[in-house]
Scaffold this motif. Structure first.
Motif, PDB file in Angstrom:
ATOM      1  N   THR A  38       0.838  -1.198   0.000  1.00 25.63           N
ATOM      2  CA  THR A  38       0.000   0.000   0.000  1.00 25.63           C
ATOM      3  C   THR A  38       0.874   1.251   0.000  1.00 25.63           C
ATOM      4  OG1 THR A  38      -1.708  -1.165   1.247  1.00 25.63           O
ATOM      5  CG2 THR A  38      -1.846   1.234   1.203  1.00 25.63           C
ATOM      6  N   ILE A  39       0.496   2.212  -0.837  1.00 25.43           N
ATOM      7  CA  ILE A  39       1.213   3.480  -0.877  1.00 25.43           C
ATOM      8  C   ILE A  39       0.650   4.375   0.216  1.00 25.43           C
ATOM      9  CG2 ILE A  39       1.782   5.489  -2.282  1.00 25.43           C
ATOM     10  CD1 ILE A  39       1.333   3.758  -4.758  1.00 25.43           C
ATOM     11  N   ASP A  40       1.473   4.725   1.190  1.00 24.74           N
ATOM     12  CA  ASP A  40       1.059   5.592   2.288  1.00 24.74           C
ATOM     13  C   ASP A  40       1.420   7.035   1.968  1.00 24.74           C
ATOM     14  OD1 ASP A  40       0.036   3.552   3.991  1.00 24.74           O
ATOM     15  OD2 ASP A  40       2.087   2.964   4.473  1.00 24.74           O
ATOM     16  N   ILE A  41       0.411   7.894   1.949  1.00 23.36           N
ATOM     17  CA  ILE A  41       0.599   9.306   1.603  1.00 23.36           C
ATOM     18  C   ILE A  41       0.311  10.164   2.823  1.00 23.36           C
ATOM     19  CG2 ILE A  41      -0.267  11.214   0.180  1.00 23.36           C
ATOM     20  CD1 ILE A  41      -0.743   9.211  -2.036  1.00 23.36           C
ATOM     21  N   ASP A  42       1.244  11.035   3.130  1.00 23.63           N
ATOM     22  CA  ASP A  42       1.096  11.945   4.270  1.00 23.63           C
ATOM     23  C   ASP A  42       0.153  13.079   3.875  1.00 23.63           C
ATOM     24  OD1 ASP A  42       1.287  13.674   6.389  1.00 23.63           O
ATOM     25  OD2 ASP A  42       3.470  13.596   6.532  1.00 23.63           O
ATOM     26  N   PHE A  43      -1.045  13.072   4.436  1.00 24.69           N
ATOM     27  CA  PHE A  43      -2.062  14.074   4.087  1.00 24.69           C
ATOM     28  C   PHE A  43      -1.552  15.490   4.344  1.00 24.69           C
ATOM     29  CE2 PHE A  43      -5.552  16.842   5.337  1.00 24.69           C
ATOM     30  CZ  PHE A  43      -6.479  16.642   4.335  1.00 24.69           C
ATOM     31  N   THR A  44      -0.914  15.693   5.487  1.00 27.21           N
ATOM     32  CA  THR A  44      -0.483  17.042   5.868  1.00 27.21           C
ATOM     33  C   THR A  44       0.576  17.599   4.926  1.00 27.21           C
ATOM     34  OG1 THR A  44       1.158  16.105   7.393  1.00 27.21           O
ATOM     35  CG2 THR A  44      -1.020  16.633   8.283  1.00 27.21           C
ATOM     36  N   LYS A  45       1.293  16.730   4.243  1.00 25.01           N
ATOM     37  CA  LYS A  45       2.367  17.179   3.345  1.00 25.01           C
ATOM     38  C   LYS A  45       1.827  17.648   2.005  1.00 25.01           C
ATOM     39  CE  LYS A  45       6.686  15.580   1.228  1.00 25.01           C
ATOM     40  NZ  LYS A  45       7.641  14.441   1.093  1.00 25.01           N
ATOM     41  N   TYR A  46       0.730  17.040   1.540  1.00 27.79           N
ATOM     42  CA  TYR A  46       0.267  17.320   0.179  1.00 27.79           C
ATOM     43  C   TYR A  46      -1.083  18.047   0.116  1.00 27.79           C
ATOM     44  CZ  TYR A  46       3.967  14.060  -1.067  1.00 27.79           C
ATOM     45  OH  TYR A  46       5.191  13.445  -1.206  1.00 27.79           O
ATOM     46  N   ALA A  47      -1.788  18.182   1.230  1.00 26.24           N
ATOM     47  CA  ALA A  47      -3.085  18.855   1.215  1.00 26.24           C
ATOM     48  C   ALA A  47      -2.894  20.363   1.092  1.00 26.24           C
ATOM     49  CB  ALA A  47      -3.862  18.517   2.485  1.00 26.24           C
ATOM     50  N   LEU A  48      -3.709  20.982   0.238  1.00 24.29           N
ATOM     51  CA  LEU A  48      -3.676  22.430   0.050  1.00 24.29           C
ATOM     52  C   LEU A  48      -4.895  23.056   0.732  1.00 24.29           C
ATOM     53  CD1 LEU A  48      -2.648  22.462  -3.727  1.00 24.29           C
ATOM     54  CD2 LEU A  48      -1.166  22.735  -1.733  1.00 24.29           C
ATOM     55  N   PRO A  49      -4.844  24.344   1.037  1.00 21.14           N
ATOM     56  CA  PRO A  49      -5.947  24.978   1.779  1.00 21.14           C
ATOM     57  C   PRO A  49      -7.278  25.011   1.040  1.00 21.14           C
ATOM     58  CG  PRO A  49      -3.941  26.307   1.882  1.00 21.14           C
ATOM     59  CD  PRO A  49      -3.691  25.247   0.868  1.00 21.14           C
ATOM     60  N   ASP A  50      -7.266  24.866  -0.294  1.00 23.85           N
ATOM     61  CA  ASP A  50      -8.512  24.992  -1.063  1.00 23.85           C
ATOM     62  C   ASP A  50      -9.306  23.695  -1.156  1.00 23.85           C
ATOM     63  OD1 ASP A  50      -6.783  23.582  -2.626  1.00 23.85           O
ATOM     64  OD2 ASP A  50      -6.965  24.851  -4.402  1.00 23.85           O
ATOM     65  N   GLY A  51      -8.935  22.674  -0.363  1.00 24.37           N
ATOM     66  CA  GLY A  51      -9.681  21.421  -0.365  1.00 24.37           C
ATOM     67  C   GLY A  51      -9.209  20.421  -1.389  1.00 24.37           C
ATOM     68  N   ILE A  52      -8.091  20.689  -2.014  1.00 24.33           N
ATOM     69  CA  ILE A  52      -7.530  19.774  -3.010  1.00 24.33           C
ATOM     70  C   ILE A  52      -6.093  19.453  -2.636  1.00 24.33           C
ATOM     71  CG2 ILE A  52      -6.967  19.419  -5.447  1.00 24.33           C
ATOM     72  CD1 ILE A  52      -9.141  21.370  -6.169  1.00 24.33           C
ATOM     73  N   GLY A  53      -5.713  18.198  -2.786  1.00 26.72           N
ATOM     74  CA  GLY A  53      -4.338  17.789  -2.565  1.00 26.72           C
ATOM     75  C   GLY A  53      -3.765  17.190  -3.831  1.00 26.72           C
ATOM     76  N   SER A  54      -2.448  17.325  -4.031  1.00 25.52           N
ATOM     77  CA  SER A  54      -1.826  16.820  -5.248  1.00 25.52           C
ATOM     78  C   SER A  54      -0.474  16.209  -4.912  1.00 25.52           C
ATOM     79  CB  SER A  54      -1.668  17.956  -6.269  1.00 25.52           C
ATOM     80  OG  SER A  54      -1.008  17.502  -7.428  1.00 25.52           O
ATOM     81  N   VAL A  55      -0.263  14.969  -5.379  1.00 23.46           N
ATOM     82  CA  VAL A  55       1.007  14.268  -5.169  1.00 23.46           C
ATOM     83  C   VAL A  55       1.695  14.140  -6.512  1.00 23.46           C
ATOM     84  CG1 VAL A  55       2.121  12.218  -4.233  1.00 23.46           C
ATOM     85  CG2 VAL A  55      -0.085  12.962  -3.310  1.00 23.46           C
ATOM     86  N   PRO A  56       2.863  14.761  -6.724  1.00 22.97           N
ATOM     87  CA  PRO A  56       3.563  14.693  -8.014  1.00 22.97           C
ATOM     88  C   PRO A  56       3.966  13.269  -8.365  1.00 22.97           C
ATOM     89  CG  PRO A  56       4.466  16.421  -6.605  1.00 22.97           C
ATOM     90  CD  PRO A  56       3.570  15.599  -5.741  1.00 22.97           C
TER      91      PRO A  56
END
Length: 327
Positions: free
Chosen positions: A96-114
């Motif tokens: 499973t790919i574990d993604i740190d929400f706090t690292k990639y979440a943006l204030p506008d309600g959208i998160g993006s992982v390159p």
């Protein structure tokens, strides 16, 4: 006759080690060895395989609700030796790919992982000998909000066709409404959610199906599936008698008398539904606004209301004599 185990053992030994059977056993041995050798050669070659890795979000604040992404997955092509690739795919370990929400979440309600970060995360999961040949994701986008939600009704989508002698009497959806989580803008624009496409033909009995709800980007639906109960009934044509004629839009102080004062209505409905219909369930009216300026001594009747499940309603008489009395 006395049974002796030693006699059985001698019989088996003689059978196995006879000349013919001994040659057959040697053949089986070499066949097994060649199969093992072929298998080792095959699994030692390099193969490419597309795998699907599920995504999990860590460190999600209690105030945040993921409105999409909880079921995200990444499609990636990897190459490796057969043994290693087989062991990785079918191992019981969680890949499973574990993604740190706090690292990639943006204030506008959208998160993006390159994609470069995703590739690095995937490489940490793979065996050291495996290589990523292609990553079918430019970037991973996820959505969240701070708990904004609203309840909306569910509508089914599709085409239902019954047997010629039946009709759909009622369609029940359970639950009939669901809660959606999304951005305020999306919440304001969504007034209902649809089921997946449901197409059935030749229905002649009650049909119960479970359907997922149609997904919408950036929207979380709870629950995300519903049960649909499609009830059928046998078509029948029956007549309901003694339905009173009611005058509507009458001037104050005036009363409409019709001759006859009661009429019959022929209806097409289901057998079960017909047994529950009373004359008071059907409204037949004569509209004063439609005949007040007419010179005829007859007024036109119309069926204004019928119970649920009635497909057609026809009056036995469309015009009747009338008299207007002062009250």
């Amino acid at each position: 006759m006395t049974f002796r185990p030693t006699d059985t053992l001698h019989t088996i030994r003689d059978f196995l080690f006879s000349k013919t059977n001994r040659e057959f056993l040697i053949f089986l041995l070499f066949l097994l060895l060649s199969g093992i050798f072929w298998l080792m050669m095959t699994f030692n070659e390099t193969y490419e395989k597309e795998i699907v890795l599920p995504v999990r979000y860590d460190n999600v604040p209690q105030s945040a609700v993921l409105t999409s992404g909880e079921s995200d997955s990444i499609h990636v092509n990897i190459s490796d030796k057969g043994f290693s690739l087989f062991a990785f795919i079918y191992s019981r370990d969680s890949h499973t790919i574990d993604i740190d929400f706090t690292k990639y979440a943006l204030p506008d309600g959208i998160g993006s992982v390159p994609a470069i970060d995703l590739q690095h995360m995937i490489e940490q999961l793979l065996p050291t000998s495996a290589k990523i040949t292609s990553l079918k994701t430019e970037k991973l986008v996820f959505y969240y909000n701070n708990g904004e939600k609203k309840k909306v009704p569910v509508r089914w989508r599709g085409h239902l066709k019954t047997d010629p002698h039946y009709f759909i009497a009622k369609t029940l959806i359970e639950p009939d409404s669901v809660t959606i989580f999304a951005s305020r803008e999306k919440l304001d624009s969504i007034h209902y959610v649809y089921t997946r496409e449901l197409n059935y033909s030749d229905i002649h009995d009650t049909l119960i199906v479970t359907s997922e709800l149609q997904r919408m980007q950036g929207v979380k639906i709870v629950p995300n599936r519903v049960k649909i109960n499609i009830q059928t009934d046998v078509l029948t044509e029956e007549t309901i008698d003694s339905i009173p004629v009611v005058g509507i839009n009458m001037p104050k102080g005036k009363v409409l008398r019709t001759f006859p004062s009661r009429v019959s209505v022929k209806i097409v409905t289901g057998m079960k539904n017909y047994k529950a219909i009373m004359p008071s369930d059907i409204l037949v009216v004569a509209d004063y606004e439609q005949f007040k300026d007419e010179t005829s001594d007859k007024c036109t009747l119309q069926v204004k209301k019928v119970p649920e499940g009635v497909s057609r309603a026809t009056l036995n008489v469309k015009q009747v004599d009338y008299l207007i009395e002062e009250q």
